[in-house]
Design an enzyme around this catalytic site. Structure first.
Site, PDB file in Angstrom:
ATOM      1  N   GLU A  43       0.825  -1.195   0.000  1.00 26.18           N
ATOM      2  CA  GLU A  43       0.000   0.000   0.000  1.00 26.18           C
ATOM      3  C   GLU A  43       0.873   1.264   0.000  1.00 26.18           C
ATOM      4  O   GLU A  43       1.687   1.460   0.914  1.00 26.18           O
ATOM      5  CB  GLU A  43      -0.920  -0.019   1.229  1.00 26.18           C
ATOM      6  N   GLU A  74      -5.475  -6.362   2.738  1.00 31.87           N
ATOM      7  CA  GLU A  74      -4.433  -7.307   3.141  1.00 31.87           C
ATOM      8  C   GLU A  74      -4.687  -8.706   2.603  1.00 31.87           C
ATOM      9  O   GLU A  74      -3.740  -9.443   2.280  1.00 31.87           O
ATOM     10  CB  GLU A  74      -4.312  -7.326   4.661  1.00 31.87           C
ATOM     11  N   ILE A 101      -2.644  -7.559   9.593  1.00 37.34           N
ATOM     12  CA  ILE A 101      -2.500  -8.820   8.865  1.00 37.34           C
ATOM     13  C   ILE A 101      -3.739  -9.711   8.956  1.00 37.34           C
ATOM     14  O   ILE A 101      -3.973 -10.564   8.111  1.00 37.34           O
ATOM     15  CB  ILE A 101      -1.261  -9.600   9.374  1.00 37.34           C
ATOM     16  N   PRO A 103      -7.042  -9.469   8.384  1.00 37.94           N
ATOM     17  CA  PRO A 103      -7.957  -9.681   7.245  1.00 37.94           C
ATOM     18  C   PRO A 103      -7.403 -10.668   6.219  1.00 37.94           C
ATOM     19  O   PRO A 103      -8.172 -11.257   5.460  1.00 37.94           O
ATOM     20  CB  PRO A 103      -8.086  -8.271   6.645  1.00 37.94           C
ATOM     21  N   HIS A 144      -1.737   0.009  15.629  1.00 31.16           N
ATOM     22  CA  HIS A 144      -0.416   0.488  15.226  1.00 31.16           C
ATOM     23  C   HIS A 144       0.659   0.173  16.255  1.00 31.16           C
ATOM     24  O   HIS A 144       1.777   0.685  16.152  1.00 31.16           O
ATOM     25  CB  HIS A 144      -0.444   2.004  14.972  1.00 31.16           C
TER      26      HIS A 144
END
Length: 645
Positions: A43, A74, A101, A103, A144
Site C-alpha cells: 500500500e 491485506e 494482517i 484480514p 499500530h
C-alpha cells in the site's frame, strides 16, 4: 515443514553508519537488482511516498516493472503473494503495519504456510511478508502498536524473524529473500531510525542463530526486537551489580535453543523479556523448554522469570501504553530478583512479571519479578539516597537533545517538580523537572553536551529508599528467614500494619511529571477535512503566468488561506496556558513545520500572521522558513502549525 534457507554469506553492504530503515531500503534495492523475478507490492509503496515509513523510497522509480502499489486489502496482498510465488516469482510484499494482517489470515495460514506440505513438496511459496511491528511510539494503540509474533509463530510452515539492529535487518532480510519458504519479517518501528556504526561489512544472517549482545556469568537475559534496547539500558543501569549475558534471539521460528541452553548452564538463571502478550507466548515457550530439560532444570538455582506485557490492550494515552510494556525498571527488578534468589533443589514455579505490584505477603516470593515490599519502618529515613535524573521521553522520533542550561547547583534545595535543567531538541526547549524533593547532588553533564533519551544527567539526594536499597533489605530479610529454624507467631495487628505499608508502597510514574502535565491539557482528537484544491491551483496558475518563477508557492497560498480561516473560526485561535486557562486571541501567530537535514523537523513562526498584507506575508513566510533552516529557533506560541507532510 519447511526447507532450511540456503547458506549464503554475501556481503550486502559496506561498513558505515546505518539505520534499520536505511538497510531495509538498500537491501530491497539489492534484491531487485539481483533477480528480475523479485516483485514488491504494498500500500502506497510507489514514489513519491515510498511507503508509510519510506522503506521503498525511490525503488518504483528505479524498478518500475518490479514495484507496484496494492489496493488497501491485506487479503489481496497475501493472496497475490501466494499466487506469484507458486508460479516462480519472488514476492517481497509490504503490510503497512503487522496489526493489519488479520484480514489476510486465511490466505496466510490456509494457503501460504501449508502449500509445500499439502503438495508433497511439489509446490513451494518463497514469499517474504515484511511489516513494521511493535510499540514504544505513543498513540499507536490497537492498530499500530501490536507485537504478535507468538500468533504468527504458532503456524507450521512460516519462518518469523525480528531484527534489532541495522546489520541484522539487512542480514535477515537478505536470507529471507533467498528462502524457498514463506518468511514473516517484522521490523521494530521504534528502532527504525536509530543510527548504528557498522565497522565490518554487513553480511547475510542465517535463520535460527541467536546473537550474544553482552557476555556475562550471573544471569541469562533473552530478548528480541524493541526489548533489546530496553535490556541494554537495564544492563547499563545495573553496572557492576551483576554480569548479564544478553542474547538477542533474532529468529523466532526457527529459534536457537542451543545457545540459550549453553548460556543457562553457565549462569544457572534465566530472565526473558518480550513485548508480546503473556498468554501462549514465545517467552513462555522458551521457559517451558528450559524447565522441561531435566539436566538443565537441575542446574538452575533461581526460577526463570518472564517480563512481559500482560493480557491487556495497548492504550491510546502514552501513559497507558508505557505502563503496559516492559520498561527498564521492570527488567532491572527481574535481574536483581533472579540474582538475589538462590534455591537448592526445591520445587519452584516459573514467575511472570505482569507489571503489577502485589500487596499480598507473597509479593516477594521466588518466581516473581516484583521486589519484596519493604515496610517503611525498615527504611532509615535519616539517610540521604541518590535518585537519578534522566532524560525523559519527549515525543515520537526524538532520540537525543542538547543541554542548554543547568538550573540547579550541587547543594541547592529541590522541591517536587522544580525545574532542574533545560534541553533543546529539533522542535522545542524542554525543562526537565524533579520527581523528588531533596538536595541537588552532582551533575554528570554540562551545558552544550548532547544526551540520549534515558541517559543519566545527575542525582538528587533524598530520604526516599532507592530500588537497590529495597532489594538489599528484601534479600537480607529473605536470607534471615532461611536461617531461622522456627518462626514465632505474628500478631494480627502487625499483619494489618504490614498490609498498610504494602498498599502505600511508592511506584514511580511511567512518564515524567513534565510529560504528564502537558498531556493533561491536550484533548485527544482527530479532525480530517477534505479541502478543494481547485481554487489554490487556479491562483497558482495565474501567479505563474504573471510572475513566472517568482510566483508564490502553493504552500504560501495554503498558509494564507489557513490564516483567513482562523480569522473566521475563533476556536482555531485558542491557546491552553500553563495554568490550564484557555485564551482566545484576536491577533495570532502561525507555525510552519520545516523539514531539515537528517529527517529532522523545526517550527518557523510568523508572528501576528493575521495582520500581514499579502505581499508582506509572502516575503515574511519565505524569510522565516529560510532562517529556520539556517538554525534559528522561534518561540512557539502559535495555536496552529501547518505542514506539507
Amino acid at each position: 515443514m519447511t526447507k532450511p534457507p540456503p547458506r549464503i554469506d554475501n556481503e550486502i553492504l559496506p561498513p558505515g553508519k546505518y539505520r534499520i530503515g536505511d538497510t531495509v531500503n538498500k537491501t530491497l534495492r539489492a534484491g531487485l537488482q539481483e533477480d528480475p523475478r523479485r516483485i514488491i507490492f504494498g500500500e502506497d509503496i510507489e514514489d513519491p511516498k515510498g511507503g508509510v515509513f519510506r522503506l521503498t523510497q525511490k525503488l518504483s522509480t528505479e524498478f518500475p516493472k518490479q514495484v507496484f502499489n496494492s489496493p488497501l486489502a491485506e487479503s489481496t496482498i497475501l493472496g497475490v503473494a501466494c499466487g506469484l510465488a507458486s508460479y516462480g516469482k519472488r514476492p517481497v510484499f509490504e503490510l503497512q503495519f503487522i496489526d493489519f494482517i488479520y484480514p489476510g489470515f486465511n490466505q496466510l495460514v490456509t494457503n501460504i504456510s501449508t502449500l509445500r506440505w499439502r503438495s508433497f513438496g511439489n509446490w513451494k511459496c518463497p514469499a517474504v511478508i515484511y511489516a513494521p511491528y511493535g510499540a514504544y511510539l505513543p498513540g499507536g494503540s490497537l492498530w499500530h502498536s501490536q507485537a504478535n509474533e507468538s500468533a504468527l509463530a504458532h503456524y507450521p510452515g512460516l519462518s518469523v524473524v525480528i531484527p534489532s539492529t541495522p546489520e541484522d535487518a539487512a542480514g535477515l532480510l537478505w536470507t529471507a529473500m533467498h528462502s524457498e519458504d514463506p518468511v514473516i519479517f517484522l521490523i521494530p518501528k521504534h528502532l527504525l531510525w536509530a543510527e548504528h556504526e557498522s565497522a565490518e561489512p554487513i553480511r547475510a544472517v542465517p535463520f535460527g542463530q541467536a546473537y550474544k549482545r553482552t557476555i556475562g556469568s550471573d544471569v541469562t537475559l533473552v530478548a528480541w526486537g524493541n526489548t533489546i534496547e530496553k535490556s541494554l539500558e537495564a544492563i547499563a543501569e545495573i553496572e557492576n551489580d551483576a554480569t548479564v549475558e544478553l542474547i538477542d534471539l533474532r529468529s523466532i521460528v526457527p529459534w536457537d535453543y542451543a545457545t540459550i541452553e549453553e548460556s543457562v548452564r553457565k549462569t544457572r538463571r534465566l530472565v526473558v523479556v518480550q513485548e508480546d502478550t503473556e498468554n501462549c507466548s514465545v517467552g513462555q515457550m522458551i521457559i517451558s523448554h528450559v524447565t522441561g530439560k531435566p539436566d538443565l532444570w537441575n542446574e538452575m538455582i533461581s526460577p526463570p522469570i518472564l517480563v512481559s506485557k500482560a493480557n491487556v490492550m495497548i492504550g491510546y494515552n502514552p501513559i497507558y501504553e508505557y505502563a503496559a510494556l516492559p520498561d527498564v525498571q521492570r527488567i532491572v527488578a527481574a535481574i536483581k530478583k533472579s540474582v538475589s534468589t538462590t534455591h537448592e533443589r526445591a520445587p519452584v514455579t516459573a514467575g511472570v512479571d505482569r507489571g503489577r505490584v502485589s500487596a499480598r505477603a507473597g509479593a516477594g516470593m521466588p518466581g516473581s519479578a516484583t521486589p519484596a515490599i519493604v515496610p517503611e519502618s525498615k527504611i532509615d529515613m535519616s539517610k540521604q539516597r541518590a535518585q537519578s535524573i534522566t532524560v525523559p521521553i519527549m515525543g515520537e522520533g526524538i532520540r537525543n537533545a542538547k543541554i542548554v542550561s543547568l538550573l540547579k547547583k550541587p547543594g541547592d534545595a529541590i522541591a517536587l517538580d522544580d525545574p532542574l535543567c533545560e534541553v533543546e531538541t529539533d522542535k522545542a526547549v524542554y525543562p526537565i523537572e524533579s520527581s523528588f524533593a531533596g538536595v541537588m547532588g552532582e551533575w554528570k553533564t554540562k551545558v552544550g553536551d548532547t544526551v540520549e533519551i534515558g541517559q543519566k544527567l545527575g542525582s538528587i539526594l533524598t530520604g526516599e529508599a532507592s530500588l537497590a536499597d529495597q532489594f538489599q533489605t528484601a534479600a537480607k530479610e529473605s536470607g534471615d528467614r532461611k536461617k531461622e529454624t522456627g518462626e514465632a507467631a505474628v500478631p494480627a495487628a502487625e499483619l494489618d500494619d504490614r498490609g498498610r505499608h504494602a498498599r502505600h508502597h511508592r511506584i514511580e510514574p511511567a512518564l515524567s511529571p513534565t510529560i504528564t502535565r502537558k498531556l493533561s491539557r491536550v484533548i485527544p482528537a482527530n479532525l480530517q477535512i477534505d479541502a478543494r484544491w481547485d481554487a489554490i491551483r487556479k491562483a497558482r496558475d495565474a501567479a505563474k503566468k504573471k510572475n513566472g518563477k517568482d510566483a508564490p508557492s502553493p504552500s504560501v497560498m495554503i498558509a494564507w488561506a489557513v490564516v483567513r480561516a482562523m480569522e473566521r473560526h475563533a476556536p482555531f485561535r485558542r491557546l491552553i496556558l500553563e495554568d490550564d486557562q484557555i485564551v482566545e486571541n484576536e491577533d495570532f501567530d502561525l507555525g510552519i513545520a520545516v523539514a531539515l537535514e537528517g529527517d529532522r523537523l523545526a517550527t518557523a513562526v510568523i508572528t501576528q500572521a493575521n495582520k500581514k498584507r499579502w505581499s508582506e506575508f509572502v516575503k515574511i513566510y519565505n524569510e522565516t522558513v529560510d532562517a529556520t533552516r539556517g538554525g534559528r529557533v522561534d518561540a512557539m506560541n502559535a495555536p496552529v502549525v501547518i505542514t506539507s507532510l
